[in-house]
Design a protein around this motif. Sequence first.
Motif, PDB file in Angstrom:
ATOM      1  N   ARG A  70       0.837  -1.205   0.000  1.00 56.00           N
ATOM      2  CA  ARG A  70       0.000   0.000   0.000  1.00 56.00           C
ATOM      3  C   ARG A  70       0.870   1.251   0.000  1.00 56.00           C
ATOM      4  NH1 ARG A  70      -2.370   3.207   4.075  1.00 56.00           N
ATOM      5  NH2 ARG A  70      -4.256   4.266   3.358  1.00 56.00           N
ATOM      6  N   VAL A  74       0.745   4.244  -2.751  1.00 53.92           N
ATOM      7  CA  VAL A  74       0.529   5.651  -2.379  1.00 53.92           C
ATOM      8  C   VAL A  74       1.673   6.513  -2.901  1.00 53.92           C
ATOM      9  CG1 VAL A  74       0.404   7.251  -0.432  1.00 53.92           C
ATOM     10  CG2 VAL A  74      -0.872   5.104  -0.358  1.00 53.92           C
ATOM     11  N   THR A 131      -4.849  10.366  -5.317  1.00 55.41           N
ATOM     12  CA  THR A 131      -5.302   9.657  -4.119  1.00 55.41           C
ATOM     13  C   THR A 131      -5.269   8.160  -4.347  1.00 55.41           C
ATOM     14  OG1 THR A 131      -6.749  11.498  -3.508  1.00 55.41           O
ATOM     15  CG2 THR A 131      -7.204   9.364  -2.499  1.00 55.41           C
ATOM     16  N   PHE A 132      -4.757   7.417  -3.379  1.00 57.08           N
ATOM     17  CA  PHE A 132      -4.828   5.959  -3.405  1.00 57.08           C
ATOM     18  C   PHE A 132      -5.326   5.477  -2.053  1.00 57.08           C
ATOM     19  CE2 PHE A 132      -3.298   1.668  -2.723  1.00 57.08           C
ATOM     20  CZ  PHE A 132      -3.631   1.049  -3.915  1.00 57.08           C
ATOM     21  N   ALA A 135      -5.567   8.043   0.654  1.00 53.78           N
ATOM     22  CA  ALA A 135      -4.365   8.773   1.072  1.00 53.78           C
ATOM     23  C   ALA A 135      -3.870   9.655  -0.067  1.00 53.78           C
ATOM     24  CB  ALA A 135      -3.268   7.807   1.497  1.00 53.78           C
ATOM     25  N   ASN A 136      -3.785  10.947   0.197  1.00 53.89           N
ATOM     26  CA  ASN A 136      -3.268  11.910  -0.779  1.00 53.89           C
ATOM     27  C   ASN A 136      -2.179  12.720  -0.085  1.00 53.89           C
ATOM     28  OD1 ASN A 136      -2.839  14.181  -2.506  1.00 53.89           O
ATOM     29  ND2 ASN A 136      -4.843  13.828  -3.438  1.00 53.89           N
TER      30      ASN A 136
END
Length: 277
Positions: A70, A74, A131-132, A135-136
């Motif tokens: 993850r 991000v 954003t991923f 989360a940005n």
Amino acid sequence: MTLSVNTNQPALIALQNLNKTNNDMQGVQTRINTGLTISSAKDNAAVWSIAQEQRADMNALSAVKMSLDRATSVADVALAAGESVSDLLSLMREKVVAAKDTSLTTKSRQALNSDFQGLIKNLNQVLSSATFDGANLLNGSLTADVSFLADADASTAITLNLQNLSLGGTINTLTITDDILDVANATNVLARLDATMGAVNQAVGNIGTQAKQVEAHQTFVSKLSDVLETGVGNLVDADLAKESARLQALQVKQQLGAQALSIANSAPQIILKLFNG
């Protein structure tokens, strides 16, 4: 040796040996079926306990891998967006420099300003889309750096630092209201734009450095998981070639034991001959 119809010692001994052979065969078959020489605590409590602890660490490392995956995603999204922002700033600089030409007509200057405003809007769109999984790192929506698991005990973390590239911030000093409709405005915007480009490139470089750290730690965690798996295998895996040879030997021993028991059971029949007249 005393002959008796009540007690047949040879038969008892043969039965004990046959039972032992059957128990040994059951153990071999269990090891062959499971592929493990130690499949439960009763096989070897100490080694089983060690193996279980290592398996727990392996399972925990799977969660660490997911967290690092993850983190990679991000960071990759932020890098792609940051590079796009840098490219847009370069295009904006081209428009701003062109707007400093005092020979431009009002119509030409308005066209340049329209392109400049369009690039600012595009920049905002890029930042909001970076954003991923919620989360940005770039648009200022988060208030704290994003941390990810780094070890099986969750005692350490790898952090991706926020890099707020949104308009009007400390890195990107441009604003949505900036225009280049005259030379003075273009001069002011160019000074802030040059500073912004340097700061943005530095911020994107920081993200790239942290992404590289995540990648390196991901490689380490993968190797560590493989080493733990090999270590557990060394402790508990069965040598199936050896177990196969042992099984065949026990099968022969079982047949011989059954024949020995049959012979021992027939021994009391000799007593009948003593009473035949």
